[in-house]
Design a protein around this motif. Structure first.
Motif, PDB file in Angstrom:
ATOM      1  N   TYR A 195      33.958  78.931  31.047  1.00 11.03           N
ATOM      2  CA  TYR A 195      33.188  78.378  29.942  1.00 11.03           C
ATOM      3  C   TYR A 195      32.039  79.333  29.655  1.00 11.03           C
ATOM      4  N   SER A 196      32.111  79.998  28.503  1.00 10.32           N
ATOM      5  CA  SER A 196      31.144  81.051  28.201  1.00 10.32           C
ATOM      6  C   SER A 196      29.829  80.467  27.694  1.00 10.32           C
ATOM      7  N   ALA A 197      28.756  80.803  28.389  1.00 10.51           N
ATOM      8  CA  ALA A 197      27.412  80.387  28.001  1.00 10.51           C
ATOM      9  C   ALA A 197      26.855  81.392  27.013  1.00 10.51           C
ATOM     10  N   ALA A 198      26.588  80.923  25.801  1.00 15.13           N
ATOM     11  CA  ALA A 198      26.079  81.825  24.759  1.00 15.13           C
ATOM     12  C   ALA A 198      24.697  81.387  24.281  1.00 15.13           C
ATOM     13  N   TRP A 199      23.923  80.774  25.181  1.00 14.22           N
ATOM     14  CA  TRP A 199      22.595  80.292  24.779  1.00 14.22           C
ATOM     15  C   TRP A 199      21.476  81.257  25.131  1.00 14.22           C
ATOM     16  N   SER A 200      21.766  82.331  25.838  1.00 14.81           N
ATOM     17  CA  SER A 200      20.755  83.360  26.102  1.00 14.81           C
ATOM     18  C   SER A 200      20.552  84.219  24.860  1.00 14.81           C
ATOM     19  N   GLN A 201      19.352  84.731  24.697  1.00 15.25           N
ATOM     20  CA  GLN A 201      19.084  85.641  23.574  1.00 15.25           C
ATOM     21  C   GLN A 201      19.877  86.935  23.706  1.00 15.25           C
ATOM     22  N   TYR A 202      20.382  87.210  24.899  1.00 11.02           N
ATOM     23  CA  TYR A 202      21.148  88.435  25.135  1.00 11.02           C
ATOM     24  C   TYR A 202      22.653  88.216  25.030  1.00 11.02           C
TER      25      TYR A 202
ATOM     26  N   ASP B 270      26.319  87.712  23.460  1.00 12.67           N
ATOM     27  CA  ASP B 270      27.037  88.155  22.266  1.00 12.67           C
ATOM     28  C   ASP B 270      28.133  87.128  21.985  1.00 12.67           C
ATOM     29  N   SER B 271      27.765  86.060  21.268  1.00 10.15           N
ATOM     30  CA  SER B 271      28.695  84.948  21.057  1.00 10.15           C
ATOM     31  C   SER B 271      29.929  85.372  20.269  1.00 10.15           C
ATOM     32  N   ASN B 272      29.770  86.274  19.307  1.00 12.62           N
ATOM     33  CA  ASN B 272      30.932  86.710  18.529  1.00 12.62           C
ATOM     34  C   ASN B 272      31.947  87.432  19.400  1.00 12.62           C
ATOM     35  N   ARG B 273      31.466  88.300  20.253  1.00 11.80           N
ATOM     36  CA  ARG B 273      32.372  89.028  21.144  1.00 11.80           C
ATOM     37  C   ARG B 273      33.023  88.083  22.147  1.00 11.80           C
ATOM     38  N   LEU B 274      32.253  87.135  22.648  1.00 12.07           N
ATOM     39  CA  LEU B 274      32.816  86.171  23.592  1.00 12.07           C
ATOM     40  C   LEU B 274      33.936  85.369  22.934  1.00 12.07           C
ATOM     41  N   ARG B 275      33.737  84.989  21.672  1.00  9.58           N
ATOM     42  CA  ARG B 275      34.749  84.185  20.971  1.00  9.58           C
ATOM     43  C   ARG B 275      36.029  84.974  20.702  1.00  9.58           C
ATOM     44  N   GLN B 276      35.925  86.273  20.674  1.00 10.10           N
ATOM     45  CA  GLN B 276      37.120  87.086  20.465  1.00 10.10           C
ATOM     46  C   GLN B 276      38.079  87.009  21.648  1.00 10.10           C
ATOM     47  N   VAL B 277      37.552  86.673  22.816  1.00  5.66           N
ATOM     48  CA  VAL B 277      38.395  86.685  24.016  1.00  5.66           C
ATOM     49  C   VAL B 277      38.440  85.348  24.749  1.00  5.66           C
ATOM     50  N   ASN B 278      37.661  84.371  24.302  1.00  2.00           N
ATOM     51  CA  ASN B 278      37.610  83.097  25.014  1.00  2.00           C
ATOM     52  C   ASN B 278      37.468  81.946  24.023  1.00  2.00           C
ATOM     53  N   GLN B 279      38.259  80.904  24.203  1.00  2.00           N
ATOM     54  CA  GLN B 279      38.186  79.744  23.311  1.00  2.00           C
ATOM     55  C   GLN B 279      37.047  78.799  23.681  1.00  2.00           C
ATOM     56  N   PHE B 280      36.538  78.923  24.922  1.00  2.00           N
ATOM     57  CA  PHE B 280      35.476  78.031  25.375  1.00  2.00           C
ATOM     58  C   PHE B 280      34.128  78.757  25.329  1.00  2.00           C
ATOM     59  N   VAL B 281      33.455  78.694  24.192  1.00  2.00           N
ATOM     60  CA  VAL B 281      32.153  79.348  24.023  1.00  2.00           C
ATOM     61  C   VAL B 281      31.160  78.300  23.516  1.00  2.00           C
ATOM     62  N   PHE B 282      29.993  78.231  24.156  1.00  2.00           N
ATOM     63  CA  PHE B 282      29.022  77.192  23.826  1.00  2.00           C
ATOM     64  C   PHE B 282      27.630  77.796  23.649  1.00  2.00           C
ATOM     65  N   GLU B 283      26.954  77.357  22.592  1.00  2.00           N
ATOM     66  CA  GLU B 283      25.625  77.895  22.289  1.00  2.00           C
ATOM     67  C   GLU B 283      24.509  76.973  22.734  1.00  2.00           C
ATOM     68  N   SER B 284      24.845  75.869  23.393  1.00  2.00           N
ATOM     69  CA  SER B 284      23.827  75.006  23.984  1.00  2.00           C
ATOM     70  C   SER B 284      24.400  74.340  25.220  1.00  2.00           C
ATOM     71  N   VAL B 285      23.516  74.007  26.151  1.00  2.00           N
ATOM     72  CA  VAL B 285      23.942  73.313  27.362  1.00  2.00           C
ATOM     73  C   VAL B 285      24.478  71.931  27.010  1.00  2.00           C
ATOM     74  N   ALA B 286      23.900  71.313  25.996  1.00  2.00           N
ATOM     75  CA  ALA B 286      24.351  69.986  25.580  1.00  2.00           C
ATOM     76  C   ALA B 286      25.800  70.011  25.107  1.00  2.00           C
ATOM     77  N   ASP B 287      26.172  71.026  24.335  1.00  2.00           N
ATOM     78  CA  ASP B 287      27.563  71.139  23.871  1.00  2.00           C
ATOM     79  C   ASP B 287      28.516  71.373  25.039  1.00  2.00           C
ATOM     80  N   LEU B 288      28.090  72.194  25.982  1.00  2.00           N
ATOM     81  CA  LEU B 288      28.912  72.424  27.172  1.00  2.00           C
ATOM     82  C   LEU B 288      29.101  71.125  27.940  1.00  2.00           C
ATOM     83  N   SER B 289      28.023  70.392  28.142  1.00  2.00           N
ATOM     84  CA  SER B 289      28.084  69.144  28.896  1.00  2.00           C
ATOM     85  C   SER B 289      29.065  68.170  28.265  1.00  2.00           C
ATOM     86  N   ALA B 290      29.047  68.076  26.935  1.00  2.00           N
ATOM     87  CA  ALA B 290      29.969  67.175  26.236  1.00  2.00           C
ATOM     88  C   ALA B 290      31.415  67.603  26.446  1.00  2.00           C
TER      89      ALA B 290
END
Length: 231
Positions: free
Chosen positions: A194-201, A203-223
């Motif tokens: 489960y890719s965590a994309a909530w850090s300012q560092y 790269d959510s776009n690159r993560l989404r190219q290789v992983n279907q599980f990408v989350f930009e907040s802890v709340a979304d991951l938790s759900a």
């Protein structure tokens, strides 16, 4: 009728296997925004010993190894006492960061309340890991803690140790982390990442190219995780 009952039994067994029993977490960029701390500590330590200014990218290029391995790459043949200086600097650099990402503590508590094992699997060494957990107020939130190696990336090896220790199949384990390398390590042993994309560092776009599980907040991951843990 017997065929339907048989299929139902098989589906029930599959659903049971697909429920996570263990969800491990990365530290840097996942549990806390520690990259500025890391950059500052390495930059100041390297400058102290070499009077050379190094960039964030130079530091990032050594990631995978723990701080001992990283320092060996940045300052070949460094004196033995450099580690003491680095840890002192790391602690000083951490003074401005005293809390994890919002929601991390609640998520950890929620998972433990559902009897999910929540280890920490990090590339950091034991000392810098301990400093970060103390500064972030997370000393008792993750167990067991598996650390990095001075020789290079070892997360896949540590995932296997966890699977063996808790007698799990790969589909019963997931890892929450922030890099492409973490995704590769997970896939090498067959566990979900489960890719965590909530850090300012991150790269959510690159993560989404290789992983279907990408989350930009802890709340979304938790759900999302709520559908895959014991109720």
């Amino acid at each position: 009728m017997s065929v339907k009952i048989s299929l139902s039994v098989k589906l029930t067994r599959m659903e049971r296997i697909l429920i996570y029993k263990l969800i491990a977490f990365d530290l840097d960029g996942t549990v806390g925004e520690t990259f500025p701390v890391i950059f500052d500590a390495f930059r100041k330590t390297v400058y102290k010993y070499t009077h050379r200014e190094i960039s964030n990218n130079e530091i990032l290029s050594t990631f995978g190894a723990n701080e001992i391995g990283m320092l060996n790459q940045l300052i070949p043949h460094a004196p033995a006492n450099i580690l003491d200086d680095f840890y002192q600097q790391y602690q000083e650099s951490h003074a401005a960061l005293t809390a994890p990402f919002p929601g991390i503590k609640n998520l950890s508590d929620h998972l433990k309340n559902r009897q999910i094992v929540t280890p920490l699997v990090t590339g950091k060494g034991s000392v810098s890991c301990r400093i970060s957990l103390e500064k972030l107020g997370l000393v008792n939130y993750f167990s067991p803690i598996l650390i990095g190696s001075s020789k290079g990336p070892n997360k896949a090896e540590n995932f296997k140790k966890l699977l063996d220790r808790y007698h799990l199949v790969p589909s019963q384990m997931a890892y929450v982390a922030d890099t492409i390398g973490d995704i590769d390590a997970c896939r090498s042993v067959g566990i979900d990442c489960y890719s965590a994309a909530w850090s300012q560092y991150a790269d959510s776009n690159r993560l989404r190219q290789v992983n279907q599980f990408v989350f930009e907040s802890v709340a979304d991951l938790s759900a999302a995780l709520d559908n895959r843990i014991n109720h």
